[in-house]
Design a protein around this motif. Structure first.
Motif, PDB file in Angstrom:
ATOM      1  N   THR C 356       0.609  -1.159   0.103  1.00  0.00           N
ATOM      2  CA  THR C 356      -0.159   0.475  -0.218  1.00  0.00           C
ATOM      3  C   THR C 356       0.881   0.996  -0.024  1.00  0.00           C
ATOM      4  OG1 THR C 356      -1.129  -1.796   1.773  1.00  0.00           O
ATOM      5  CG2 THR C 356      -1.612   0.888   0.691  1.00  0.00           C
ATOM      6  N   LEU C 357       1.734   1.148   1.039  1.00  0.00           N
ATOM      7  CA  LEU C 357       2.791   2.430   1.056  1.00  0.00           C
ATOM      8  C   LEU C 357       3.311   2.842  -0.042  1.00  0.00           C
ATOM      9  CD1 LEU C 357       4.050   2.225   4.258  1.00  0.00           C
ATOM     10  CD2 LEU C 357       2.100   3.280   3.849  1.00  0.00           C
ATOM     11  N   PHE C 358       4.099   1.801  -0.903  1.00  0.00           N
ATOM     12  CA  PHE C 358       4.596   1.536  -1.737  1.00  0.00           C
ATOM     13  C   PHE C 358       4.136   2.671  -3.272  1.00  0.00           C
ATOM     14  CE2 PHE C 358       8.653  -0.511  -0.655  1.00  0.00           C
ATOM     15  CZ  PHE C 358       9.313   0.464  -0.266  1.00  0.00           C
ATOM     16  N   PHE C 359       2.538   1.546  -3.040  1.00  0.00           N
ATOM     17  CA  PHE C 359       2.226   2.168  -4.206  1.00  0.00           C
ATOM     18  C   PHE C 359       1.706   3.644  -4.148  1.00  0.00           C
ATOM     19  CE2 PHE C 359      -0.493  -2.341  -5.215  1.00  0.00           C
ATOM     20  CZ  PHE C 359       0.469  -2.310  -5.930  1.00  0.00           C
ATOM     21  N   CYS C 360       1.316   4.280  -2.938  1.00  0.00           N
ATOM     22  CA  CYS C 360       1.008   5.262  -2.601  1.00  0.00           C
ATOM     23  C   CYS C 360       2.427   6.400  -3.342  1.00  0.00           C
ATOM     24  CB  CYS C 360       0.596   5.818  -1.392  1.00  0.00           C
ATOM     25  SG  CYS C 360      -1.349   5.035  -0.321  1.00  0.00           S
ATOM     26  N   ALA C 361       3.149   6.073  -2.869  1.00  0.00           N
ATOM     27  CA  ALA C 361       4.702   7.007  -3.666  1.00  0.00           C
ATOM     28  C   ALA C 361       4.510   7.072  -5.010  1.00  0.00           C
ATOM     29  CB  ALA C 361       5.893   6.515  -2.562  1.00  0.00           C
ATOM     30  N   GLY C 362       4.102   5.261  -5.183  1.00  0.00           N
ATOM     31  CA  GLY C 362       4.008   5.681  -6.673  1.00  0.00           C
ATOM     32  C   GLY C 362       2.926   6.287  -7.308  1.00  0.00           C
ATOM     33  N   ALA C 363       2.155   6.700  -6.918  1.00  0.00           N
ATOM     34  CA  ALA C 363       0.827   7.369  -7.570  1.00  0.00           C
ATOM     35  C   ALA C 363       1.287   8.708  -7.266  1.00  0.00           C
ATOM     36  CB  ALA C 363      -0.495   7.661  -6.333  1.00  0.00           C
ATOM     37  N   LEU C 364       2.012   9.324  -6.217  1.00  0.00           N
ATOM     38  CA  LEU C 364       1.964  10.345  -5.691  1.00  0.00           C
ATOM     39  C   LEU C 364       3.278  11.244  -7.468  1.00  0.00           C
ATOM     40  CD1 LEU C 364       3.192  11.255  -2.468  1.00  0.00           C
ATOM     41  CD2 LEU C 364       0.946  11.093  -3.316  1.00  0.00           C
ATOM     42  N   HIS C 365       4.115  10.091  -6.696  1.00  0.00           N
ATOM     43  CA  HIS C 365       4.952  10.198  -8.521  1.00  0.00           C
ATOM     44  C   HIS C 365       4.362  10.734  -9.844  1.00  0.00           C
ATOM     45  CE1 HIS C 365       9.192   9.788 -10.625  1.00  0.00           C
ATOM     46  NE2 HIS C 365       8.568   9.462 -11.681  1.00  0.00           N
ATOM     47  N   VAL C 366       3.695   9.829  -9.748  1.00  0.00           N
ATOM     48  CA  VAL C 366       2.445  10.067 -11.465  1.00  0.00           C
ATOM     49  C   VAL C 366       2.174  11.050 -11.454  1.00  0.00           C
ATOM     50  CG1 VAL C 366       1.035   9.126 -12.730  1.00  0.00           C
ATOM     51  CG2 VAL C 366       2.513   7.331 -11.788  1.00  0.00           C
ATOM     52  N   GLU C 367       1.421  11.257 -10.738  1.00  0.00           N
ATOM     53  CA  GLU C 367       0.142  12.434 -10.815  1.00  0.00           C
ATOM     54  C   GLU C 367       1.556  13.764 -10.434  1.00  0.00           C
ATOM     55  OE1 GLU C 367      -2.706  12.580 -11.836  1.00  0.00           O
ATOM     56  OE2 GLU C 367      -2.308  10.143 -11.695  1.00  0.00           O
ATOM     57  N   THR C 368       1.705  13.969  -9.147  1.00  0.00           N
ATOM     58  CA  THR C 368       2.671  14.957  -9.220  1.00  0.00           C
ATOM     59  C   THR C 368       3.774  15.114  -9.135  1.00  0.00           C
ATOM     60  OG1 THR C 368       2.872  14.745  -6.774  1.00  0.00           O
ATOM     61  CG2 THR C 368       0.697  15.729  -7.244  1.00  0.00           C
ATOM     62  N   HIS C 369       4.935  14.173  -9.005  1.00  0.00           N
ATOM     63  CA  HIS C 369       6.021  14.199 -10.090  1.00  0.00           C
ATOM     64  C   HIS C 369       7.035  14.612  -8.807  1.00  0.00           C
ATOM     65  CE1 HIS C 369       6.358  13.156 -14.197  1.00  0.00           C
ATOM     66  NE2 HIS C 369       4.760  14.149 -13.754  1.00  0.00           N
ATOM     67  N   PHE C 488      -0.551  22.332  -3.869  1.00  0.00           N
ATOM     68  CA  PHE C 488      -1.832  21.315  -4.787  1.00  0.00           C
ATOM     69  C   PHE C 488      -3.115  21.396  -4.605  1.00  0.00           C
ATOM     70  CE2 PHE C 488       2.236  18.958  -2.569  1.00  0.00           C
ATOM     71  CZ  PHE C 488       2.706  18.666  -4.046  1.00  0.00           C
ATOM     72  N   GLU C 489      -3.505  21.986  -5.921  1.00  0.00           N
ATOM     73  CA  GLU C 489      -5.055  22.113  -6.035  1.00  0.00           C
ATOM     74  C   GLU C 489      -5.800  20.692  -5.023  1.00  0.00           C
ATOM     75  OE1 GLU C 489      -7.081  21.068  -9.428  1.00  0.00           O
ATOM     76  OE2 GLU C 489      -4.186  20.754 -10.377  1.00  0.00           O
ATOM     77  N   ARG C 490      -6.785  20.781  -4.126  1.00  0.00           N
ATOM     78  CA  ARG C 490      -7.812  20.093  -4.182  1.00  0.00           C
ATOM     79  C   ARG C 490      -8.742  19.429  -4.765  1.00  0.00           C
ATOM     80  NH1 ARG C 490      -9.390  19.449   1.539  1.00  0.00           N
ATOM     81  NH2 ARG C 490      -8.812  21.720   1.571  1.00  0.00           N
ATOM     82  N   ARG C 491      -9.014  18.050  -4.687  1.00  0.00           N
ATOM     83  CA  ARG C 491     -10.226  17.254  -5.546  1.00  0.00           C
ATOM     84  C   ARG C 491     -10.415  16.369  -4.411  1.00  0.00           C
ATOM     85  NH1 ARG C 491      -6.248  15.932 -11.151  1.00  0.00           N
ATOM     86  NH2 ARG C 491      -5.806  17.859 -11.474  1.00  0.00           N
ATOM     87  N   ALA C 492     -11.669  16.088  -5.188  1.00  0.00           N
ATOM     88  CA  ALA C 492     -12.791  15.271  -4.654  1.00  0.00           C
ATOM     89  C   ALA C 492     -12.320  13.441  -4.530  1.00  0.00           C
ATOM     90  CB  ALA C 492     -14.103  15.511  -4.962  1.00  0.00           C
ATOM     91  N   PRO C 493     -12.653  13.236  -3.431  1.00  0.00           N
ATOM     92  CA  PRO C 493     -11.997  10.942  -3.411  1.00  0.00           C
ATOM     93  C   PRO C 493     -12.559  10.976  -4.536  1.00  0.00           C
ATOM     94  CG  PRO C 493     -12.876  12.428  -1.959  1.00  0.00           C
ATOM     95  CD  PRO C 493     -13.118  13.066  -2.430  1.00  0.00           C
ATOM     96  N   ASN C 494     -12.923  10.876  -5.565  1.00  0.00           N
ATOM     97  CA  ASN C 494     -13.880  10.389  -6.087  1.00  0.00           C
ATOM     98  C   ASN C 494     -13.412   9.951  -8.262  1.00  0.00           C
ATOM     99  OD1 ASN C 494     -13.817  12.971  -7.861  1.00  0.00           O
ATOM    100  ND2 ASN C 494     -15.547  13.235  -8.130  1.00  0.00           N
ATOM    101  N   GLY C 495     -11.909   9.774  -7.330  1.00  0.00           N
ATOM    102  CA  GLY C 495     -10.913   9.269  -8.904  1.00  0.00           C
ATOM    103  C   GLY C 495     -10.331  10.930  -9.778  1.00  0.00           C
ATOM    104  N   ALA C 496     -11.159  11.421  -9.415  1.00  0.00           N
ATOM    105  CA  ALA C 496     -10.167  12.709 -10.129  1.00  0.00           C
ATOM    106  C   ALA C 496      -8.646  13.185  -9.988  1.00  0.00           C
ATOM    107  CB  ALA C 496     -10.244  13.968  -9.594  1.00  0.00           C
ATOM    108  N   GLU C 497      -8.435  12.322  -8.859  1.00  0.00           N
ATOM    109  CA  GLU C 497      -7.177  12.062  -8.030  1.00  0.00           C
ATOM    110  C   GLU C 497      -5.439  11.411  -9.567  1.00  0.00           C
ATOM    111  OE1 GLU C 497      -8.442  10.335  -4.121  1.00  0.00           O
ATOM    112  OE2 GLU C 497      -5.978   9.227  -5.080  1.00  0.00           O
ATOM    113  N   GLY C 498      -6.486  10.556 -10.155  1.00  0.00           N
ATOM    114  CA  GLY C 498      -5.833   9.313 -10.795  1.00  0.00           C
ATOM    115  C   GLY C 498      -6.471   8.693 -11.170  1.00  0.00           C
ATOM    116  N   SER C 499      -5.210   7.891 -12.644  1.00  0.00           N
ATOM    117  CA  SER C 499      -6.213   6.365 -13.033  1.00  0.00           C
ATOM    118  C   SER C 499      -6.564   5.757 -11.878  1.00  0.00           C
ATOM    119  CB  SER C 499      -4.873   5.661 -14.097  1.00  0.00           C
ATOM    120  OG  SER C 499      -5.196   4.923 -13.959  1.00  0.00           O
ATOM    121  N   TRP C 500      -7.580   5.029 -12.483  1.00  0.00           N
ATOM    122  CA  TRP C 500      -8.329   4.114 -11.342  1.00  0.00           C
ATOM    123  C   TRP C 500      -7.040   2.506 -11.686  1.00  0.00           C
ATOM    124  CZ3 TRP C 500     -11.129   4.560  -7.441  1.00  0.00           C
ATOM    125  CH2 TRP C 500     -12.298   5.487  -7.093  1.00  0.00           C
ATOM    126  N   PHE C 501      -6.258   2.343 -12.334  1.00  0.00           N
ATOM    127  CA  PHE C 501      -5.717   1.664 -12.619  1.00  0.00           C
ATOM    128  C   PHE C 501      -4.572   1.733 -11.516  1.00  0.00           C
ATOM    129  CE2 PHE C 501      -6.269   0.941 -17.566  1.00  0.00           C
ATOM    130  CZ  PHE C 501      -6.582  -0.488 -16.882  1.00  0.00           C
TER     131      PHE C 501
END
Lengths: 510, 118, 543
Positions: C356-369, C488-501
């Motif tokens: 989980t933690l690594f996936f999160c770190a990766g998601a941050l990298h993909v979305e916000t570098h 960072f802009e605010r986004r809703a927790p409905n999938g707008a924060e990144g790809s569902w993949f």
């Protein structure tokens, strides 16, 4: 069945003459003759092997003179293995040589002569006869190395010739001592006479052992007697490097095993600790120093040559350990190393044909330019390092288990550590092939380098290499070697069981 | 002392030849001389074999002569070895011809220089 | 215990291995290629899962393929311990497959075909490690795992990645050599390499000095991948690999294959009784305790998130080793059971949480570098679900109840206390505190700070309130662009924060961590662990 044995030698010699004669009528007919002779040779070897693994041993007496006065040819499980290897590799390399050349008829005549010499060394049961075949092998190998087109070939070949002749002469001198001590040259008879310790002056036996072993060490290229090898392998055309790296040292190592155990026997080693120390010392130094030298090479073929120095150290180690498991391991590693090293040299040749890359640096980013070459090289390198389940692992495992069984802890440590040493020189090449961008303009860079011989026409270095590039036969050989390196790993156990009775008889013989 | 040496004169000659041959092979700068050294070395070995066959007062091993005979086998072996030696010399000289054609020199030092400057 | 001849263990190894070929072949058509990956992972998971009920009933599935070399049969067997690791690897591979798609495409990475092929190869090797029936087959897959993972570590093809790859090969092959030497010693002493629940009988009567040497060599060999100090330093460097690799391989498959090897050595080669008799268990436990405390301290100082997670991994792996070794070293009884259960259960617990933690770190990298913690102020607004999952998993790591980490750590503490090894109890507790200390700042920064105050803000809050200045950044990997992160802009927790993949696998892994923590009895892993401990200690059903 036993009448078939001389054909193992006669077929290639006859083929050699035919190839030479055919050249008078039609040039470039040598390849077809060589293929014909090799197929026949392979059939003979296969038939002999099939029965050698079943029966006791096949013996043939040349010219009807009774043993021990006449020359005896012997095929047992061990020699059948090497015979099969010689025939198989010779045929495989021919598939490669079709396009890669050289293509003259004299080349193929010499090629077959080399095969004849190697087969002769393998099947002979007579020590002086072995010397003669050793020299035939040597002569053919020197001439083949010299068949390259650029100037470094004859220079390398001459060095090979002088050092090789020196080694063969020492071997002959050793035979002289053994003959003076016992009055016989037949190996089996020598073994009996040497075992009757009262009859033979031990100093004579020791001198004979030392001279024969040092002579063969030169032929096997054990450090520090290896100096001819890197030049010869690097200077020869790619086809020839593949053939001689797979077979010449291999058969010399087989001869070492044969002489040490058939002629001198375990009893001799036990009563002469110095003799055993000589083998152990040669093995350890060779494994370690060979690898270290390999790491520092900038030319791929030289690196592979030093790798051979190290790998044959492993086989000498197995001979020094001298129990059933270790000697089975030696046989497996002989076959495995021949396939892997021959394959690596041919792959290096293929890569050079496709891209002109010959130095470690030029291998940068090879995977894009020569995917097949890089892939095969990678697989063979992994096998060489000894990653299971490849044949490289199987050989190493047998030898290491043999060392553990004999309680040779120091040797065991070196054998196990040799994995890392091998990794040291192959890993950097693999990294360059797959994970580096190619150098911007290799051709220009190469012109500045002093080590490389003929930058402008590196493709032609292969001795008549074809500008049209690599042929299907070349790809097939290279891929075949890579597949075999893995597949043989699974066959190792079954083969080991087949060979065990032979080795046990070898160790029991007086 | 002198008698001991005299009794082994063949062997001493053998090892002198071996020594000289090895020295020439290593030390000579000229490639042809290296091959000559190789020949001298081999000659030493031939002598060693032949000397071992000698029997005090022996006759040549021919059926019409009286025994005792000298041992015939080493003679036969060395005949073979001489043939091998001739073949080796021929191949070596063939290579030397090619080297000379390629580099225009037979001196090892010069050869090394030429090859490095390529 | 029934041995059932079955091809299923072999099939489970072959499914991902065979998939390498079509993956390579369909490199030109990414969707087809990814379909192969997913298909193989579903197949693998199905095969492994189909063996679980049988294994829980006490059966062992065995595939015999003849002999490889003397003393060694080419055999696979799926026993309880093997199933534990195999099930874990194949379950998480499925999640990671989807995540990889999102991650690699999100970044437009190069050489994706090689990546997916090597990934499948790695998983095949990991499943092979799980089902190996003897030391040599284990070694075989252990080495293949190294080979298959190497392209993933060196994936970036930068100097840094190549250096990390070299280091990785040197360490793991070095370890492999030690393991091989140890295996040869075991062959010499016991005349076999086949695993036996409870230990090989031939070793018990062997010369104790040689037996200890064999143990030391084997533990050194497997300890490299288990990142026991001082053999750990390849792991933080290997974080240069793409994040799914760090997640599945360098938190689950590769490192756990080392831990798994240690478990096999302790339980099925030497056996707990012999380990206690030789006195080697306590030594190993001491090494593990040292590692878990020191690695936690080092983690405090890492600014690069992935490096911090890597040191956390080093520390958490030693929890497992500590549990196993304390269990093996203790006198037979309650302590053995609890410590072993704790150690083994921590394998899946840590896997879910760290993934989980690594996936999160990766998601941050993909979305916000964003890679450095010092740049993450307010990132929770931008990626609420991701950072929420991060917070849950981090809490689990620290051993806070209702997340998986609590259960396993509870057993571990119970084990060390009953065994009377209070030093180890103390080490576990200290490390727990340190866990909070190095995870809390991340959560705090993400949710309760905003980019505006980042100039004045200390980069890292010390455990005891101390502040580390800018110099601390040198610990983390530098990234040239790290200074241009706007608020960072605010986004809703409905999938707008990144790809569902990317997001779905994160939620899956986080949910797994919670399920393991709330209803450990219902989750299959605890049952498997009980089965293992019952087999290894011959004490019947425990806990």
């Amino acid at each position: 069945m036993s009448d078939l044995v001389p054909f193992a030698v006669a077929v290639p010699i006859f083929g050699s003459i035919v190839a030479l004669a055919a050249g008078v009528f039609r040039s470039k007919s040598g390849w077809a003759v060589a293929v014909g002779a090799s197929v026949l040779q392979l059939a003979v070897a296969g038939t002999l092997a099939a029965s050698a693994f079943g029966d006791e041993r096949i013996s043939y007496v040349v010219g009807g003179f009774d043993v021990p006065f006449g020359i005896e040819l012997v095929v047992d499980g061990l020699s059948a293995t090497v015979l099969l290897l010689v025939a198989g590799v010779a045929l495989g390399v021919l598939a490669y040589a079709r396009r890669a050349g050289p293509r003259s008829n004299p080349f193929y005549a010499t090629y077959l002569l080399l095969v004849a010499g190697l087969s002769g060394m393998t099947v002979t049961g007579d020590l002086f006869n072995m010397y003669v075949f050793l020299e035939i092998t040597g002569l053919a190998a020197y001439a083949l190395v010299a068949s390259g087109e650029d100037g470094r070939s004859p220079v390398a070949a001459l060095k090979y010739l002088i050092v090789g002749t020196f080694g063969a002469s020492l071997f002959l001198l050793g035979i002289g001592y053994a003959y003076i001590g016992t009055g016989t040259l037949n190996m089996a008879d020598l073994a009996v006479k040497l075992a009757e310790s009262a009859a033979v002056d031990p100093t004579l036996a020791q001198a004979a052992f030392a001279l024969i072993v040092v002579g063969l060490f030169i032929k096997v290229a054990v450090f520090p007697l290896h100096t001819w090898q890197p030049d010869a392998y690097a200077g020869a055309p790619d086809t020839v490097s593949g053939l001689i790296s797979a077979l010449v040292s291999t058969v010399a190592a087989y001869a070492l095993l044969r002489v040490v155990y058939t002629v001198f026997g375990t009893g001799f080693l036990e009563s002469n600790p110095v003799a055993e120390a000589m083998l152990v010392g040669g093995a350890v130094v060779s494994i370690v120093v060979g690898s270290l030298l390999a790491v520092s090479q900038s030319e791929v073929k030289r690196m592979l040559a030093y790798s051979s120095v190290s790998q044959f150290g492993l086989i000498v180690a197995a001979v020094a350990i001298g129990n059933t498991t270790a000697l089975v391991g030696a046989a497996i590693h002989l076959v495995g190393h021949a396939v892997m090293k021959g394959g690596l040299f041919l792959t290096a040749g293929l890569v050079a044909t496709e891209t002109g890359a010959r130095t470690v640096e030029e291998f940068n980013g090879l995977v894009d330019r020569s995917p097949v070459g890089a892939g095969a090289f990678g697989v063979l390198a992994v096998s060489m390092v000894g990653v299971p389940p490849t044949v490289g692992f199987a050989g190493k495992w047998y030898v290491a288990v043999g060392a553990a069984e004999s309680g040779a802890w120091a040797l065991l440590a070196v054998i196990v550590a040799s994995t890392l040493l091998t990794l040291a020189y192959f890993a950097r090449l693999v990294e360059r092939m797959f994970f580096r961008e190619p150098a911007p303009q290799p051709a220009v860079e190469r012109a500045g380098a002093t080590t490389s011989a003929e930058p402008a026409d590196a493709v032609a270095d292969g001795g008549g290499g074809d500008p049209r590039g690599a042929s299907l036969g070349m790809y097939a050989t290279v891929v075949g070697a890579a597949v075999l390196a893995v597949a043989l790993g699974f066959a190792a156990f079954g083969y080991g069981e087949l060979l065990e009775p032979t080795i046990e008889r070898l160790l029991l013989s007086p | 002392m002198i008698e001991a040496i005299a009794a082994k004169d063949y062997y001493i000659a053998t090892f002198l030849l071996l020594g000289i041959g090895t020295y020439v092979m290593i030390a000579a700068g000229n490639l042809v001389k290296k091959v000559i050294g190789m020949n001298i070395f081999q000659t030493g070995i031939f002598l060693f074999f032949i000397a071992s066959a000698y029997v005090e007062g022996g006759n040549p091993p021919i059926l019409t002569t009286e025994g005792p005979y000298v041992s015939p086998l080493p003679h036969v072996l060395i005949l073979t070895a001489i043939v091998v030696g001739v073949a080796l010399t021929a191949v070596a000289l063939g290579m030397i011809v090619r080297i000379y054609a390629e580099y225009g020199t037979l001196e090892e030092d010069t050869l090394q220089e030429v090859r490095h400057s390529e | 215990m029934n041995e059932i001849p079955s091809l299923r263990p072999l099939a489970a190894v072959l499914a991902p291995a065979v998939a390498v070929a079509p993956i390579l072949a369909s490199g030109a058509r990414p969707n087809l290629r990814e379909a192969w990956t997913v298909l193989a992972s579903v197949l693998t998971l199905g095969l492994v899962a189909s063996m679980v009920p049988g294994v829980l009933a006490g059966d062992v599935y065995v595939t015999e393929l003849g002999s490889l070399v003397p003393y060694v049969d080419l055999a696979l067997h799926a026993d309880a311990l093997g199933i534990l690791f195999g099930l874990l690897a194949s379950t998480l591979w499925l999640a990671t497959s989807f995540y990889s798609v999102g991650y690699m495409r999100g970044l437009g990475e190069h050489s994706q075909t090689r990546y997916f092929a090597a990934f499948a190869g790695s998983v095949a090797s990991a499943v092979g490690v799980a089902f190996a029936a003897n030391l040599v087959v284990l070694y075989l897959f252990y080495e293949l795992l190294t080979v298959a993972t190497y392209p993933l570590v060196a994936h970036d093809e930068t100097d840094e990645a190549r250096a990390a790859g070299r280091k990785y090969l040197a360490y793991t092959f070095g370890g492999g050599v030690a393991a091989l030497a140890g295996i040869l010693l075991v062959v010499h002493l016991a005349g076999t390499t086949t695993f036996v629940a409870g230990g090989m009988s031939g070793l018990a009567g062997a010369d104790p000095t040689l037996a200890r040497a064999a143990f030391a060599l084997l533990i050194t060999g497997f300890g490299v991948k288990a990142a026991l100090m001082p053999l750990h330093s390849w792991l933080p460097d290997a974080m240069v690999a793409p994040t799914p690799v760090s997640g599945l391989l360098h938190a689950v498959a590769v490192v756990k294959s080392g831990v798994f090897g240690i478990a096999r050595v302790l339980l099925d080669v030497f056996g707990v009784d012999l380990v206690a008799a030789l006195g080697v268990g306590t030594v190993l436990a001491a090494v593990a305790a040292f590692t878990l405390v020191v690695a936690s301290v080092i983690a405090l100082r890492q600014d690069n998130l992935k490096r911090r997670l890597a040191f956390s991994t080093v520390s958490q792996l030693s929890y497992i080793v500590l549990g196993l070794s304390v269990g093996a070293a203790a006198a037979p009884g309650e302590a053995t059971k609890w410590a072993l259960v704790g150690g083994l259960l921590h394998i899946p617990a840590h896997a879910f949480m760290k993934l989980t933690l690594f996936f999160c770190a990766g998601a941050l990298h993909v979305e916000t570098h964003t890679d450095d913690i010092s740049n993450m102020a307010g990132i929770g607004k931008r990626m609420p679900l991701t950072m929420g999952a991060f917070a849950v998993a981090a809490a689990g790591m620290a051993g806070i109840p209702i997340v998986a980490g609590f259960v396993s750590k509870y057993f571990l503490l119970l084990g060390t206390v009953t065994a009377g090894d209070l030093v180890f109890t103390a080490a576990l507790l200290v490390s727990g505190v340190l866990n909070i200390a190095y995870f809390w700042p991340v959560v705090y920064t993400a949710f309760f700070e905003s980019q505006g105050d980042s100039d004045e803000k200390p980069l890292l809050s010390g455990v005891l309130g101390g502040r580390f200045g800018r110099a601390a950044r040198a610990d983390g990997g530098h990234h040239g662009e790290s200074d241009d992160h706007g608020p960072f802009e605010r986004r809703a927790p409905n999938g707008a924060e990144g790809s569902w993949f990317v997001v779905a696998p994160i939620l899956f892994a986080a949910a797994g961590s919670v399920v393991l923590g709330v209803v450990p009895d219902a989750a299959v892993f605890l049952q498997v662990v009980r089965e293992i401990v019952a087999g290894a200690t011959a004490m019947g059903v425990v806990v």
